[in-house]
Design a protein around this motif. Structure first.
Motif, PDB file in Angstrom:
ATOM      1  N   MET A   1       0.247  -8.617  10.814  1.00 47.11           N
ATOM      2  CA  MET A   1      -0.468  -8.570   9.541  1.00 47.11           C
ATOM      3  C   MET A   1       0.245  -7.717   8.487  1.00 47.11           C
ATOM      4  O   MET A   1      -0.120  -7.759   7.310  1.00 47.11           O
ATOM      5  CB  MET A   1      -1.874  -8.017   9.759  1.00 47.11           C
ATOM      6  N   LYS A   2       1.234  -6.953   8.893  1.00 44.49           N
ATOM      7  CA  LYS A   2       1.900  -6.030   7.967  1.00 44.49           C
ATOM      8  C   LYS A   2       2.438  -6.751   6.732  1.00 44.49           C
ATOM      9  O   LYS A   2       2.272  -6.298   5.596  1.00 44.49           O
ATOM     10  CB  LYS A   2       3.032  -5.310   8.697  1.00 44.49           C
ATOM     11  N   GLU A   3       3.075  -7.906   6.945  1.00 50.43           N
ATOM     12  CA  GLU A   3       3.659  -8.650   5.824  1.00 50.43           C
ATOM     13  C   GLU A   3       2.589  -9.106   4.836  1.00 50.43           C
ATOM     14  O   GLU A   3       2.805  -9.079   3.618  1.00 50.43           O
ATOM     15  CB  GLU A   3       4.438  -9.852   6.373  1.00 50.43           C
ATOM     16  N   TYR A   4       1.428  -9.511   5.339  1.00 48.30           N
ATOM     17  CA  TYR A   4       0.330  -9.939   4.457  1.00 48.30           C
ATOM     18  C   TYR A   4      -0.118  -8.785   3.560  1.00 48.30           C
ATOM     19  O   TYR A   4      -0.191  -8.921   2.337  1.00 48.30           O
ATOM     20  CB  TYR A   4      -0.839 -10.466   5.288  1.00 48.30           C
ATOM     21  N   PHE A   5      -0.427  -7.645   4.161  1.00 50.03           N
ATOM     22  CA  PHE A   5      -0.941  -6.529   3.372  1.00 50.03           C
ATOM     23  C   PHE A   5       0.102  -6.005   2.386  1.00 50.03           C
ATOM     24  O   PHE A   5      -0.249  -5.552   1.297  1.00 50.03           O
ATOM     25  CB  PHE A   5      -1.438  -5.413   4.293  1.00 50.03           C
ATOM     26  N   GLU A   6       1.382  -6.094   2.724  1.00 48.13           N
ATOM     27  CA  GLU A   6       2.430  -5.674   1.791  1.00 48.13           C
ATOM     28  C   GLU A   6       2.448  -6.549   0.541  1.00 48.13           C
ATOM     29  O   GLU A   6       2.907  -6.114  -0.512  1.00 48.13           O
ATOM     30  CB  GLU A   6       3.796  -5.727   2.481  1.00 48.13           C
ATOM     31  N   ASP A   7       1.938  -7.755   0.644  1.00 43.63           N
ATOM     32  CA  ASP A   7       1.954  -8.715  -0.466  1.00 43.63           C
ATOM     33  C   ASP A   7       0.629  -8.763  -1.220  1.00 43.63           C
ATOM     34  O   ASP A   7       0.485  -9.534  -2.163  1.00 43.63           O
ATOM     35  CB  ASP A   7       2.293 -10.111   0.087  1.00 43.63           C
ATOM     36  N   VAL A   8      -0.352  -7.971  -0.793  1.00 45.00           N
ATOM     37  CA  VAL A   8      -1.700  -8.012  -1.384  1.00 45.00           C
ATOM     38  C   VAL A   8      -2.055  -6.647  -1.952  1.00 45.00           C
ATOM     39  O   VAL A   8      -1.889  -5.622  -1.278  1.00 45.00           O
ATOM     40  CB  VAL A   8      -2.744  -8.436  -0.326  1.00 45.00           C
ATOM     41  N   HIS A   9      -2.546  -6.621  -3.171  1.00 45.47           N
ATOM     42  CA  HIS A   9      -2.886  -5.349  -3.809  1.00 45.47           C
ATOM     43  C   HIS A   9      -4.061  -4.691  -3.072  1.00 45.47           C
ATOM     44  O   HIS A   9      -5.036  -5.363  -2.710  1.00 45.47           O
ATOM     45  CB  HIS A   9      -3.264  -5.568  -5.274  1.00 45.47           C
TER      46      HIS A   9
ATOM     47  N   LYS B   1     -18.161   5.826  -2.829  1.00 46.25           N
ATOM     48  CA  LYS B   1     -17.325   5.269  -1.774  1.00 46.25           C
ATOM     49  C   LYS B   1     -17.887   5.693  -0.420  1.00 46.25           C
ATOM     50  O   LYS B   1     -18.242   6.856  -0.216  1.00 46.25           O
ATOM     51  CB  LYS B   1     -15.879   5.765  -1.901  1.00 46.25           C
ATOM     52  N   ALA B   2     -17.961   4.745   0.497  1.00 43.47           N
ATOM     53  CA  ALA B   2     -18.377   5.051   1.863  1.00 43.47           C
ATOM     54  C   ALA B   2     -17.255   5.800   2.583  1.00 43.47           C
ATOM     55  O   ALA B   2     -16.084   5.712   2.207  1.00 43.47           O
ATOM     56  CB  ALA B   2     -18.717   3.763   2.612  1.00 43.47           C
ATOM     57  N   LYS B   3     -17.617   6.523   3.608  1.00 40.52           N
ATOM     58  CA  LYS B   3     -16.618   7.205   4.419  1.00 40.52           C
ATOM     59  C   LYS B   3     -15.906   6.196   5.318  1.00 40.52           C
ATOM     60  O   LYS B   3     -16.395   5.097   5.565  1.00 40.52           O
ATOM     61  CB  LYS B   3     -17.289   8.278   5.274  1.00 40.52           C
ATOM     62  N   GLY B   4     -14.769   6.612   5.836  1.00 41.88           N
ATOM     63  CA  GLY B   4     -14.056   5.772   6.788  1.00 41.88           C
ATOM     64  C   GLY B   4     -12.973   4.949   6.135  1.00 41.88           C
ATOM     65  O   GLY B   4     -12.668   5.088   4.954  1.00 41.88           O
ATOM     66  N   GLY B   5     -12.388   4.060   6.920  1.00 42.55           N
ATOM     67  CA  GLY B   5     -11.351   3.168   6.429  1.00 42.55           C
ATOM     68  C   GLY B   5      -9.937   3.686   6.559  1.00 42.55           C
ATOM     69  O   GLY B   5      -8.975   2.956   6.264  1.00 42.55           O
ATOM     70  N   ASP B   6      -9.785   4.951   7.001  1.00 44.14           N
ATOM     71  CA  ASP B   6      -8.436   5.510   7.119  1.00 44.14           C
ATOM     72  C   ASP B   6      -7.570   4.700   8.079  1.00 44.14           C
ATOM     73  O   ASP B   6      -6.346   4.641   7.914  1.00 44.14           O
ATOM     74  CB  ASP B   6      -8.492   6.967   7.589  1.00 44.14           C
ATOM     75  N   TRP B   7      -8.192   4.078   9.085  1.00 44.22           N
ATOM     76  CA  TRP B   7      -7.435   3.268  10.033  1.00 44.22           C
ATOM     77  C   TRP B   7      -6.642   2.176   9.311  1.00 44.22           C
ATOM     78  O   TRP B   7      -5.519   1.845   9.702  1.00 44.22           O
ATOM     79  CB  TRP B   7      -8.372   2.643  11.065  1.00 44.22           C
ATOM     80  N   LEU B   8      -7.212   1.621   8.245  1.00 45.10           N
ATOM     81  CA  LEU B   8      -6.539   0.555   7.503  1.00 45.10           C
ATOM     82  C   LEU B   8      -5.534   1.117   6.510  1.00 45.10           C
ATOM     83  O   LEU B   8      -4.380   0.691   6.461  1.00 45.10           O
ATOM     84  CB  LEU B   8      -7.575  -0.312   6.774  1.00 45.10           C
ATOM     85  N   TRP B   9      -5.964   2.099   5.717  1.00 48.68           N
ATOM     86  CA  TRP B   9      -5.095   2.623   4.664  1.00 48.68           C
ATOM     87  C   TRP B   9      -3.867   3.294   5.242  1.00 48.68           C
ATOM     88  O   TRP B   9      -2.755   3.119   4.732  1.00 48.68           O
ATOM     89  CB  TRP B   9      -5.879   3.588   3.764  1.00 48.68           C
ATOM     90  N   ASN B  10      -4.026   4.072   6.298  1.00 46.75           N
ATOM     91  CA  ASN B  10      -2.886   4.774   6.878  1.00 46.75           C
ATOM     92  C   ASN B  10      -1.899   3.817   7.542  1.00 46.75           C
ATOM     93  O   ASN B  10      -0.696   4.087   7.599  1.00 46.75           O
ATOM     94  CB  ASN B  10      -3.356   5.809   7.909  1.00 46.75           C
ATOM     95  N   THR B  11      -2.413   2.698   8.032  1.00 48.83           N
ATOM     96  CA  THR B  11      -1.544   1.737   8.707  1.00 48.83           C
ATOM     97  C   THR B  11      -0.794   0.845   7.732  1.00 48.83           C
ATOM     98  O   THR B  11       0.422   0.639   7.860  1.00 48.83           O
ATOM     99  CB  THR B  11      -2.359   0.852   9.672  1.00 48.83           C
ATOM    100  N   PHE B  12      -1.498   0.303   6.740  1.00 51.56           N
ATOM    101  CA  PHE B  12      -0.912  -0.727   5.879  1.00 51.56           C
ATOM    102  C   PHE B  12      -0.558  -0.249   4.472  1.00 51.56           C
ATOM    103  O   PHE B  12       0.239  -0.903   3.792  1.00 51.56           O
ATOM    104  CB  PHE B  12      -1.860  -1.929   5.798  1.00 51.56           C
ATOM    105  N   TYR B  13      -1.148   0.833   4.032  1.00 47.91           N
ATOM    106  CA  TYR B  13      -0.850   1.356   2.690  1.00 47.91           C
ATOM    107  C   TYR B  13      -0.562   2.857   2.782  1.00 47.91           C
ATOM    108  O   TYR B  13      -1.252   3.670   2.161  1.00 47.91           O
ATOM    109  CB  TYR B  13      -2.023   1.076   1.747  1.00 47.91           C
ATOM    110  N   PRO B  14       0.460   3.250   3.554  1.00 43.32           N
ATOM    111  CA  PRO B  14       0.703   4.677   3.795  1.00 43.32           C
ATOM    112  C   PRO B  14       1.062   5.461   2.543  1.00 43.32           C
ATOM    113  O   PRO B  14       0.889   6.684   2.510  1.00 43.32           O
ATOM    114  CB  PRO B  14       1.868   4.667   4.794  1.00 43.32           C
TER     115      PRO B  14
ATOM    116  N   GLY C   1     -11.026   5.065   1.050  1.00 46.41           N
ATOM    117  CA  GLY C   1     -12.361   5.165   1.619  1.00 46.41           C
ATOM    118  C   GLY C   1     -12.798   3.893   2.302  1.00 46.41           C
ATOM    119  O   GLY C   1     -12.019   2.963   2.504  1.00 46.41           O
ATOM    120  N   GLY C   2     -14.080   3.852   2.649  1.00 45.59           N
ATOM    121  CA  GLY C   2     -14.613   2.769   3.451  1.00 45.59           C
ATOM    122  C   GLY C   2     -15.330   1.683   2.684  1.00 45.59           C
ATOM    123  O   GLY C   2     -16.113   0.923   3.258  1.00 45.59           O
TER     124      GLY C   2
END
Length: 460
Positions: A129-137, A230-243, A249-250
């Protein structure tokens, strides 16, 4: 989103992603499409023609997954809320689809009641999925976060930008506005356009709705009609795909009414002034079906629209140099609103793994090229918009569509809590009376709106 001919018609009517005007009988257990079928069932908002138009997407998917049969079910409705209600009927009747195309209007409704979070799948297939998220704002991705989990992958989006008639601009002796033009400059353009035209000319045409109605004027003033948190959470996504991004936030939370905020009052006063001065249409008069003819003959100078309008204008014979597009003018800021859409996996589905494969394919470069062969909506992948709008069909400054996200990174989805249908009704019900009773009537109108919004939000 939907098949071109229907999409173009919607665009020409100025409705964007708001929906169709075709009715459909209430679904019952016996007439639900796909009942008893063993295929992966994908529901979308549209007609049987729209379902047929997805065959190329199905064929592409099944070349990679010949063991997963797919059935596309198109469901008509008066608007997105009506479509969502019919999905609820299918759930209640015991025959829900596996996957549903959901617009911003329904994201939090589905996330809170019907959709399965994608977190486990995204994390499992992170390398793929890395390539997808790199191409999406990231703003588009954030719109599909709810209380720390991701529920959809962005497929397409539209931000309301300012489309302007180049003939009307030239007739007024004006040049293209700068990207960072201000409200005062916008009003000067509108007044100059009006002076150079006959009495029937409208410098600014707009409709009373959630997308492209009053909300852009609230967002550029750094406010809204609902509180935003903003809800809490979501770091799993941001840290992985948008470092390199500050964790966002969540997901958004719109839990309280805020129609009496000082800045909200100010934005409504601006609209009241524009309508009373004859610079803007009264949104109670006429509708989107007037807009194309008015715009094409130079009777309208400016209007909010998105990339979805390009193909419709092209099919109407409106040359791409007869109009152009720019950003909304700055008040306290230039934050824009947008609406986006993507597939959600239903929590009731027994085919979640197969459904996830559908989501991955439809957001791949191949899948998106098939689904978006013509510029009837901006695509979530920034790279594919060059192919759509840069091929001689789009206006000169077609890059504005995606650059709205790039230049104004706080640009955000329209306020759409789980009670979106009731909230939108409370907003629309009060807009016209608020801006047509003079400057003194603005606050009184917003007091009524505040009460109606509070009632709508209590329906949690």
């Amino acid at each position: 989103m939907v098949e071109l001919s229907r999409r173009a018609m919607i665009a020409l009517l100025g409705l964007g992603a708001i929906g169709t005007a075709v009715s459909w009988p209430r679904l019952t257990g016996g007439d639900i499409p796909g009942r008893g079928d063993d295929a992966l069932t994908v529901a979308l908002f549209g007609t049987a023609q729209d379902a047929v138009a997805r065959q190329g997407l199905v064929d592409g998917f099944q070349r990679q997954h010949p063991d997963i049969p797919v059935r596309i079910v198109a469901i008509q409705g008066q608007d997105w809320s009506n479509f969502f209600a019919k999905i609820l009927t299918m759930v209640a009747a015991g025959n829900p689809p596996d996957v549903v195309m959901v617009a911003t209007e329904g994201t939090q409704l589905f996330a809170s009641r019907m959709a399965h979070p994608l977190d486990e799948f995204v994390q499992r297939d992170a390398a793929e999925m890395k390539e997808y998220f790199e191409d999406v704002h990231p703003s588009l991705v954030e719109a599909f976060m709810y209380r720390g989990s991701l529920y959809q992958l962005p497929d397409n989006f539209n931000a309301p930008n300012v489309f302007y008639n180049t003939t009307a601009l030239e007739r007024a002796g004006l040049e293209r506005p700068s990207d960072n033009w201000t409200l005062d400059e916008f009003l000067n353009v509108a007044r100059t356009m009006k002076k150079s035209a006959d009495s029937s000319f409208l410098p600014y045409f707009w409709n009373n709705r959630l997308w492209g109605g009053v909300v852009p004027w609230l967002y550029v003033n750094e406010t809204s009609f609902l509180t935003e948190e903003k809800a809490k959470g979501g770091d799993w996504l941001w840290n992985t795909f948008y470092p390199n991004e500050r964790p966002r936030g969540g997901g958004f939370l719109w839990e309280n009414a805020d129609a009496l905020n000082e800045r909200t009052i100010e934005s409504f006063q601006v609209l009241e002034g524009m309508v009373s001065e004859g610079l803007a249409a009264n949104p109670a008069q006429g509708g989107g079906n007037e807009l194309v003819s008015l715009f094409s003959r130079g009777s309208v100078g400016m209007t909010p629209a998105g990339g979805y309008w390009v193909q419709g204008l092209n099919e109407a014979g409106f040359a791409n140099d007869d109009y152009d597009v720019t950003y909304f003018p700055k008040m306290r800021g230039q934050r824009h609103q947008f609406g986006t859409a993507g597939y959600a996996i239903m929590s009731t589905s027994q085919r979640k793994d197969e459904a996830w494969e559908w989501l991955k394919y439809t957001t791949s470069v191949e899948g998106m090229r098939i689904a978006h062969a013509k510029p009837d909506s901006s695509v979530a992948r920034r790279s594919l918009n060059d192919e759509l709008y840069g091929a001689g069909i789009g206006p000169a400054h077609w890059n504005v569509f995606y650059d709205t996200l790039e230049k104004f990174p706080t640009t955000a989805p329209m306020p759409a809590p789980p009670q979106q249908a009731a909230v939108e009704s409370a907003l629309i019900k009060n807009v016209v009376s608020t801006i047509t009773n003079g400057q003194g009537g603005v606050k009184r109108g917003l007091e009524t709106m505040q009460r109606d919004l509070e009632v709508a939000l209590r329906g949690r």
